[in-house]
Design a protein around this motif. Sequence first.
Motif, short mmCIF file in Angstrom:
data_model
loop_
_atom_site.label_atom_id
_atom_site.label_comp_id
_atom_site.label_asym_id
_atom_site.label_seq_id
_atom_site.Cartn_x
_atom_site.Cartn_y
_atom_site.Cartn_z
N THR A 186 0.84 -1.20 0.00
CA THR A 186 0.00 0.00 0.00
C THR A 186 0.87 1.25 0.00
OG1 THR A 186 -1.78 -1.14 1.17
CG2 THR A 186 -1.81 1.25 1.23
N PHE A 187 1.90 1.24 0.83
CA PHE A 187 2.87 2.33 0.84
C PHE A 187 3.54 2.43 -0.53
CE2 PHE A 187 7.19 3.89 1.36
CZ PHE A 187 7.03 5.00 2.17
N ASP A 188 3.95 1.31 -1.07
CA ASP A 188 4.60 1.26 -2.38
C ASP A 188 3.72 1.88 -3.46
OD1 ASP A 188 7.10 0.54 -3.18
OD2 ASP A 188 6.60 -1.51 -3.71
N PHE A 189 2.42 1.65 -3.36
CA PHE A 189 1.50 2.09 -4.40
C PHE A 189 1.35 3.60 -4.43
CE2 PHE A 189 -2.42 2.72 -6.68
CZ PHE A 189 -2.45 1.68 -7.60
N TYR A 190 1.28 4.22 -3.27
CA TYR A 190 0.94 5.64 -3.21
C TYR A 190 2.13 6.56 -2.99
CZ TYR A 190 -3.97 4.27 -2.75
OH TYR A 190 -5.22 3.76 -2.97
N PHE A 191 3.26 6.03 -2.53
CA PHE A 191 4.36 6.91 -2.14
C PHE A 191 5.13 7.35 -3.38
CE2 PHE A 191 8.33 8.09 0.10
CZ PHE A 191 7.76 8.94 1.05
N PRO A 192 5.41 8.65 -3.53
CA PRO A 192 6.03 9.13 -4.77
C PRO A 192 7.43 8.59 -5.02
CG PRO A 192 5.91 10.89 -3.13
CD PRO A 192 5.08 9.76 -2.61
N LEU A 193 8.22 8.39 -3.98
CA LEU A 193 9.59 7.94 -4.19
C LEU A 193 9.67 6.50 -4.68
CD1 LEU A 193 11.49 9.60 -1.20
CD2 LEU A 193 11.25 10.38 -3.56
N THR A 194 8.65 5.70 -4.42
CA THR A 194 8.63 4.34 -4.95
C THR A 194 7.92 4.28 -6.30
OG1 THR A 194 6.64 3.87 -3.63
CG2 THR A 194 8.76 3.24 -2.69
N ARG A 195 7.46 5.41 -6.77
CA ARG A 195 6.84 5.51 -8.09
C ARG A 195 7.69 6.32 -9.08
NH1 ARG A 195 2.47 2.52 -10.06
NH2 ARG A 195 0.91 2.23 -8.45
N PHE A 196 8.68 7.06 -8.57
CA PHE A 196 9.44 7.95 -9.42
C PHE A 196 10.14 7.21 -10.56
CE2 PHE A 196 13.67 9.65 -10.47
CZ PHE A 196 13.29 10.83 -11.06
N TRP A 197 10.55 5.97 -10.33
CA TRP A 197 11.31 5.25 -11.35
C TRP A 197 10.50 5.07 -12.63
CZ3 TRP A 197 9.96 0.45 -13.38
CH2 TRP A 197 8.94 -0.24 -12.71
N GLU A 198 9.16 5.05 -12.53
CA GLU A 198 8.34 4.92 -13.73
C GLU A 198 8.42 6.20 -14.56
OE1 GLU A 198 4.44 3.28 -12.88
OE2 GLU A 198 5.17 2.61 -10.93
N LEU A 199 8.35 7.33 -13.90
CA LEU A 199 8.60 8.59 -14.59
C LEU A 199 10.05 8.67 -15.03
CD1 LEU A 199 6.65 10.43 -11.88
CD2 LEU A 199 6.12 10.90 -14.25
N GLY A 200 10.95 8.18 -14.16
CA GLY A 200 12.36 8.22 -14.47
C GLY A 200 12.73 7.45 -15.72
N ALA A 201 12.02 6.37 -16.00
CA ALA A 201 12.29 5.61 -17.22
C ALA A 201 12.07 6.48 -18.45
CB ALA A 201 11.39 4.37 -17.27
#
Length: 653
Positions: free
Chosen positions: A202-217
């Motif tokens: 749940t934390f992984d899903f909503y937290f920006p730092l664990t989602r940044f890599w998708e934008l980073g790609a």
Amino acid sequence: MSTEVTKHNDQTATHFWRADITGLRALAVIPVILYHAFPMLAPGGYVGVDIFFVISGFLISGIIFRQLKSRGNVCYGDFYAKRIRRILPNLLILFLVVVAFGWFVLLPREYESVARSVTASAFFYQNFSLLKRLGDYFAPAVAQSPLMHLWSLAIEEQFYLIFPLLCWGVWKISRSPRILFAVICGGTLLSLIACLMVSDKTFDFYFPLTRFWELGAGIILSFCVEFYGLKSSQIPLAVRNTTSVIGFGLILFSVAALGHGTVFPGWATLLPIAGSLLFIYSGHDALINRFLSLKPFVFIGLISYSLYLWHWPILSYLHIVILEPTTWQLAAALLVAFLLSVLIYVGVENPVRRMTKGIWGKASVAVLVILLLGFYGLGKLIRAMDGLPDRQVPIVQMFGAAGEDWAGRAGMKGISLGGVEVWATPQENRQILFIGDSHTQQYAPRAQALAEKTNVGSVFFTVPGCLTVPGVPGEITRARTEECGNFAKNLEKVLAAHKFRKVVFSGKFGGYAFQTAVSIENGQKRLLGPEFLAQGVKALRDLVERVSPETEFVVILDSAWLDRGAAKFGITNRLDLSDIKPGFEVQPDQLWLRGNETVRKALEGKATFIDGSAYLCPQGLCGFDWLIDTDHLRASYVRDRAVWLDPVFEDLK
């Protein structure tokens, strides 16, 4: 067919538009919509949001990189003005409609929740708000949260806020593309590692730092194109046709093969991310890219932001208003969302976006920001007024008091026992300890009333959403892993610090044994099962007996609740209150009964049982008048009529 257009917006930056990438937006938004309306048609449709992240990273970073190359800095005023004119007009209309429609169909607590989402979305921290309040994105409860989907917009806006500053700072210090590239790659890699290593999904899903890599790609691909000249035209068309097909295939496979059981985000997220990168890099003239450059896909791509904004609130309100929407009603909701999206895109979005020059350009940005602040204030006001329980609308007048009537901890005070924070009635003669989840906490109003009457005080040590027994392997319904796992240890401290005459235990037993998913160490989910429930309550009883041998162990069997997410109080259509059910019949296989039976058998001869079903469900019909939601009792009902709790206090006074 137009595939690539170059527009010179100013003298310092060039903005590129590709029809195929716009078509890719259509490929992203359509699965999301299908997943929300008809999940069986697109079980992995939620990956569309991840495709949007890649596209945003590629396009937005491209603007920044071109400005760094041409002028050595980032034109923040122009950058953020464009984002404001792009995002806010549609969003503000959405806020207006969601709040206005909610006035007529939402109960006070629901209206307060929507207002909370408006404030969180207005300042773009909805992802943090949902992480704290709602939890699992895939849980059934999210269907009744009309602005839940704005978590992804919040993450993108957080990226828009931080990334330009990061690029400017690194460029200002180093003036080196290599150092900037190293920082971007390092941040993307660390984000991916964090995403894969964090156990709380749940934390992984909503937290920006664990989602940044998708934008980073997308950012890395954009950097290679802008600074290192990695042009698709350098690759033979036959090769790019192949990568285009592979990328398209990875996206389709993700939509069709992934589902609720997939740990997401995680390793599986690499599929749609890789597919999006391959598609973008293949170039506008590659095979599938040419296909998605066709006018129907481009048009849907152009309205994709509007369509994403509007489809979910319409579906959500449909599920709130009608108990079980039909397939035709769901399809009609999507049609309304499509028509509304087109209307707003043509009539609002485009005209406002074109207001870029002179006084109108500055005025448009100022007005939009002022309106955004206004909605933030409106959300705060609705919350401060407790969801406006005095609204003169039928649903609120008929059921508003019930919908607002939750026990909470009013009248109790926090104290420390053995270093553990608990809540207690004001009376110092505290002889009873209540333990459990929210189904225990709901008895607080009666406990307070009885404490005043008998001068027998009580202590409440509860963790909502947790089966409070030794050995629970993680959180039950919310991100409460630590609290659930430490409950038994903390209970031992509480029992050792104070001598209680009785320990009263209750909970949503049937939910934990037969319904609720539990996150465990490897990120997968399973049910606790009746065997674990039986072992757990035995272990709890043994713990109490070991630490406090003279304490009587009392179990309040769970009150009746609806196995399915039925409409509150038997309402099948909130727009038509003429046919309200008087209650729901007790069925032998209902989960609350099966949970109670499991606990009764496990503790037979080892506990005193209290059963309130004779009061709640006389002659087998459970009334809706005592429900606050599908499984909790109203505070006023408990305070005035939960007489089955009285024997716990009467023999101690």
